[in-house]
Design an enzyme around this catalytic site. Structure first.
Site, PDB file in Angstrom:
ATOM      1  N   GLU A 113      -6.338   3.984   5.479  1.00 56.48           N
ATOM      2  CA  GLU A 113      -5.847   3.821   4.106  1.00 56.48           C
ATOM      3  C   GLU A 113      -6.226   5.024   3.225  1.00 56.48           C
ATOM      4  O   GLU A 113      -5.399   5.478   2.435  1.00 56.48           O
ATOM      5  CB  GLU A 113      -6.423   2.529   3.525  1.00 56.48           C
ATOM      6  CG  GLU A 113      -5.778   2.135   2.223  1.00 56.48           C
ATOM      7  CD  GLU A 113      -6.357   0.857   1.640  1.00 56.48           C
ATOM      8  OE1 GLU A 113      -6.181  -0.205   2.248  1.00 56.48           O
ATOM      9  OE2 GLU A 113      -6.986   0.935   0.581  1.00 56.48           O
ATOM     10  N   SER A 132     -11.640  -0.369   1.949  1.00 61.86           N
ATOM     11  CA  SER A 132     -11.082  -0.656   3.280  1.00 61.86           C
ATOM     12  C   SER A 132     -10.641   0.642   3.931  1.00 61.86           C
ATOM     13  O   SER A 132      -9.868   1.396   3.334  1.00 61.86           O
ATOM     14  CB  SER A 132      -9.869  -1.578   3.158  1.00 61.86           C
ATOM     15  OG  SER A 132     -10.271  -2.776   2.553  1.00 61.86           O
ATOM     16  N   ARG A 168       0.806  -1.224   0.000  1.00 70.01           N
ATOM     17  CA  ARG A 168       0.000   0.000   0.000  1.00 70.01           C
ATOM     18  C   ARG A 168       0.843   1.280   0.000  1.00 70.01           C
ATOM     19  O   ARG A 168       0.410   2.327   0.484  1.00 70.01           O
ATOM     20  CB  ARG A 168      -0.969   0.049   1.196  1.00 70.01           C
ATOM     21  CG  ARG A 168      -2.052  -1.005   1.162  1.00 70.01           C
ATOM     22  CD  ARG A 168      -2.990  -0.836  -0.039  1.00 70.01           C
ATOM     23  NE  ARG A 168      -4.027  -1.844  -0.011  1.00 70.01           N
ATOM     24  CZ  ARG A 168      -3.901  -3.063  -0.547  1.00 70.01           C
ATOM     25  NH1 ARG A 168      -2.790  -3.387  -1.208  1.00 70.01           N
ATOM     26  NH2 ARG A 168      -4.887  -3.924  -0.486  1.00 70.01           N
TER      27      ARG A 168
HETATM   28  C1  LIG Z   1     -15.464  -0.217  -2.938  1.00 77.40           C
HETATM   29  C2  LIG Z   1     -13.974   0.009  -2.953  1.00 77.40           C
HETATM   30  C3  LIG Z   1     -13.110  -1.067  -3.015  1.00 77.40           C
HETATM   31  C4  LIG Z   1     -11.715  -0.873  -3.033  1.00 77.40           C
HETATM   32  N1  LIG Z   1     -10.897  -1.959  -3.102  1.00 77.40           N
HETATM   33  C5  LIG Z   1      -9.546  -1.798  -3.109  1.00 77.40           C
HETATM   34  C6  LIG Z   1      -8.662  -2.927  -3.176  1.00 77.40           C
HETATM   35  O1  LIG Z   1      -9.098  -4.069  -3.232  1.00 77.40           O
HETATM   36  N2  LIG Z   1      -7.334  -2.692  -3.165  1.00 77.40           N
HETATM   37  C7  LIG Z   1      -6.805  -1.450  -3.127  1.00 77.40           C
HETATM   38  O2  LIG Z   1      -5.579  -1.306  -3.130  1.00 77.40           O
HETATM   39  N3  LIG Z   1      -7.610  -0.350  -3.080  1.00 77.40           N
HETATM   40  C8  LIG Z   1      -8.954  -0.498  -3.066  1.00 77.40           C
HETATM   41  N4  LIG Z   1      -9.782   0.600  -2.991  1.00 77.40           N
HETATM   42  C9  LIG Z   1      -9.194   1.941  -2.906  1.00 77.40           C
HETATM   43  C10 LIG Z   1      -9.103   2.690  -4.271  1.00 77.40           C
HETATM   44  O3  LIG Z   1     -10.046   2.202  -5.181  1.00 77.40           O
HETATM   45  C11 LIG Z   1      -7.718   2.583  -4.899  1.00 77.40           C
HETATM   46  O4  LIG Z   1      -6.738   3.051  -4.016  1.00 77.40           O
HETATM   47  C12 LIG Z   1      -7.628   3.376  -6.222  1.00 77.40           C
HETATM   48  O5  LIG Z   1      -6.457   3.027  -6.897  1.00 77.40           O
HETATM   49  C13 LIG Z   1      -7.642   4.875  -6.023  1.00 77.40           C
HETATM   50  O6  LIG Z   1      -7.610   5.466  -7.309  1.00 77.40           O
HETATM   51  P1  LIG Z   1      -8.386   6.789  -7.648  1.00 77.40           P
HETATM   52  O7  LIG Z   1      -8.149   7.097  -9.057  1.00 77.40           O
HETATM   53  O8  LIG Z   1      -9.813   6.693  -7.218  1.00 77.40           O
HETATM   54  O9  LIG Z   1      -7.586   7.813  -6.721  1.00 77.40           O
HETATM   55  P2  LIG Z   1      -8.163   9.016  -5.816  1.00 77.40           P
HETATM   56  O10 LIG Z   1      -9.018   8.437  -4.745  1.00 77.40           O
HETATM   57  O11 LIG Z   1      -8.742  10.061  -6.656  1.00 77.40           O
HETATM   58  O12 LIG Z   1      -6.799   9.537  -5.170  1.00 77.40           O
HETATM   59  C14 LIG Z   1      -6.074   8.751  -4.263  1.00 77.40           C
HETATM   60  C15 LIG Z   1      -4.666   9.325  -4.130  1.00 77.40           C
HETATM   61  O13 LIG Z   1      -3.985   9.166  -5.368  1.00 77.40           O
HETATM   62  C16 LIG Z   1      -3.558  10.434  -5.865  1.00 77.40           C
HETATM   63  N5  LIG Z   1      -3.729  10.406  -7.320  1.00 77.40           N
HETATM   64  C17 LIG Z   1      -4.781   9.949  -8.032  1.00 77.40           C
HETATM   65  N6  LIG Z   1      -4.561  10.088  -9.343  1.00 77.40           N
HETATM   66  C18 LIG Z   1      -3.326  10.636  -9.465  1.00 77.40           C
HETATM   67  C19 LIG Z   1      -2.520  11.049 -10.562  1.00 77.40           C
HETATM   68  N7  LIG Z   1      -2.931  10.920 -11.838  1.00 77.40           N
HETATM   69  N8  LIG Z   1      -1.296  11.603 -10.304  1.00 77.40           N
HETATM   70  C20 LIG Z   1      -0.866  11.740  -9.024  1.00 77.40           C
HETATM   71  N9  LIG Z   1      -1.578  11.381  -7.951  1.00 77.40           N
HETATM   72  C21 LIG Z   1      -2.788  10.844  -8.176  1.00 77.40           C
HETATM   73  C22 LIG Z   1      -4.462  11.457  -5.196  1.00 77.40           C
HETATM   74  O14 LIG Z   1      -3.834  12.718  -5.128  1.00 77.40           O
HETATM   75  C23 LIG Z   1      -4.646  10.816  -3.832  1.00 77.40           C
HETATM   76  O15 LIG Z   1      -3.534  11.112  -3.028  1.00 77.40           O
HETATM   77  C24 LIG Z   1     -11.190   0.432  -2.977  1.00 77.40           C
HETATM   78  C25 LIG Z   1     -12.067   1.529  -2.900  1.00 77.40           C
HETATM   79  C26 LIG Z   1     -13.450   1.322  -2.887  1.00 77.40           C
HETATM   80  C27 LIG Z   1     -14.376   2.507  -2.825  1.00 77.40           C
END
Ligand SMILES: Cc1cc2nc3c(=O)[nH]c(=O)nc-3n(C[C@H](O)[C@H](O)[C@H](O)COP(=O)(O)OP(=O)(O)OC[C@H]3O[C@@H](n4cnc5c(N)ncnc54)[C@H](O)[C@@H]3O)c2cc1C
Length: 356
Positions: A350, A244, A167
């Site tokens: 997280e 999570s 993570r």
């Molecule tokens: C129902 C559910 C299930 C999930 N299951 C998992 C799982 O099984 N495993 C897991 O690891 N995670 C899980 N997650 C967490 C999440 O989906 C992941 O961490 C996902 O990769 C976040 O991506 P995002 O584009 O939504 O990022 P955001 O939520 O928009 O941002 C998260 C972080 O990443 C940074 N960020 C995003 N895009 C960029 C970019 N282009 N450049 C620089 N920084 C950036 C943001 O600034 C922030 O700090 C889950 C979430 C939900 C709601």
């Protein structure tokens, strides 16, 4: 570049809560992203980079500066294979992660099938080294194209430069806020077998005589995730969350033994898994945060006003409708405090806290 003002962030997150962004830009190209950064610099505004909003808790007061949503599209398969026989895919940071997984599975390329159904963008995946069901993106990321806010240049970071661990990566630790991820290159194995090591997946296919293919593995993962409220399904109140809420604690051998003694004294068997990140740490154990939460009195379905715990998974704090970020953090504090009192383990959240 289209600059908007006072844009509500709640609908752009899976938690569906939090206040507005003072300024907001959706960048569909690297050039637009760079223009937005220059705008923030020229006005001395704090910058937050938004992907799919699936790992965030946005403060009720919102974000006082510029929110840059990276929406760069595109999935391109490079012709031929690399020296290890793998296929390289260059994917825009704004692509939906699950759309890319579906694309890879249809192309019969192995390596990301167990990461099916994770919400968010491709650009979000390197940040916390997304992982599930026995796979992590760090196993297939070849390189990450970034805009470096330090010197204003676009550069390519190889996998080793990203320092991936459980993570974590440079993007959410030592270089937090420095890089804007524009594109990610994944190296997948054409015709490869699905990765079927995780207990839930093995159980799903128990009794089958033929080995499941990539498409069946993807469907199984999505099915298991839906059962746990870890798949975004319209109308399911258990998935208005950030997934999570706490990381699984990684404990040293001594810490793990101490926790095990506490569990035995209470008549429980502690579930834990090996968590080596280097040979010197091979005795480290990963402990289930969900187990610690449940065994501290926070059962699935626990309610606390507008917020609660998912009825399908103890690790997900959910917005039951009309919740505020303050209410989420209050429940988070209660859980952390109780777990620490009973188990002497500090749970680490997280999701990323935005604007606090
Ligand atoms: C129902 C559910 C299930 C999930 N299951 C998992 C799982 O099984 N495993 C897991 O690891 N995670 C899980 N997650 C967490 C999440 O989906 C992941 O961490 C996902 O990769 C976040 O991506 P995002 O584009 O939504 O990022 P955001 O939520 O928009 O941002 C998260 C972080 O990443 C940074 N960020 C995003 N895009 C960029 C970019 N282009 N450049 C620089 N920084 C950036 C943001 O600034 C922030 O700090 C889950 C979430 C939900 C709601």
């Amino acid at each position: 570049m289209l600059l908007q003002e006072n844009v509500s962030l709640a609908p752009l997150t899976t938690f569906r809560l939090g206040g507005p962004a003072r300024f907001f830009v959706e960048a569909k190209s690297s050039g637009e992203a760079q223009e937005a950064v220059l705008f923030a610099q020229s006005r001395n505004l704090p910058l937050f980079v938004l992907g799919g909003g699936s790992n965030l808790v946005v403060a009720d007061s919102g974000w006082p500066g510029l929110v840059l949503k990276v929406a760069i599209p595109g999935i391109e398969r490079r012709p031929g294979n690399d020296h290890e026989g793998r296929v390289l895919f260059d994917v825009g940071a704004g692509e939906s992660w699950d759309r890319f997984v579906s694309h890879a599975v249809r192309a019969k390329c192995a390596g990301v099938e167990c990461l099916s159904g994770i919400p968010g963008s491709v650009g979000g995946t390197p940040v916390q080294n997304v992982g599930a069901y026995g796979q992590e993106v760090s196993q297939t990321i070849e390189s990450v194209e970034v805009f470096d806010r330090k010197d204003g240049r676009v550069r390519e970071l190889c996998r080793d430069a990203c320092s991936f661990a459980y993570r974590s990566s440079i993007f959410n630790t030592i270089e937090r806020g420095r890089f804007i991820i524009l594109r990610v290159t994944y190296a997948l194995t054409p015709g490869g077998e699905p990765h079927l090591e995780y207990a839930d997946l093995k159980r799903h296919f128990e009794g089958r005589e033929t080995r499941p293919d990539l498409a069946e593995t993807r469907e199984a993962v999505r099915h298991i995730r839906a059962r746990k409220g870890m798949l975004i399904v319209a109308g399911d109140p258990d998935c208005q969350s950030a997934g999570s809420f706490f990381k699984n604690p990684v404990l040293s051998e001594a810490q793990h033994e101490a926790l095990q003694r506490r569990a035995v004294a209470k008549g429980f068997a502690l579930p834990s898994y090996p968590a080596p990140i280097s040979p010197s740490l091979e005795k480290n154990r990963k402990v289930s945060a969900a187990w610690l939460v449940e065994k501290s009195g926070f059962a699935r379905g626990y309610g606390f006003g507008h917020v609660g715990i998912s009825s399908k998974h103890a690790l997900a704090i959910v917005n039951r409708g009309g919740a505020t970020a303050a209410e989420v953090l209050s429940l988070k504090d209660q859980i952390q405090q109780r777990v620490e009192e009973i188990w002497a383990v500090r749970l680490e959240p997280e999701p990323v806290m935005v604007g606090f």
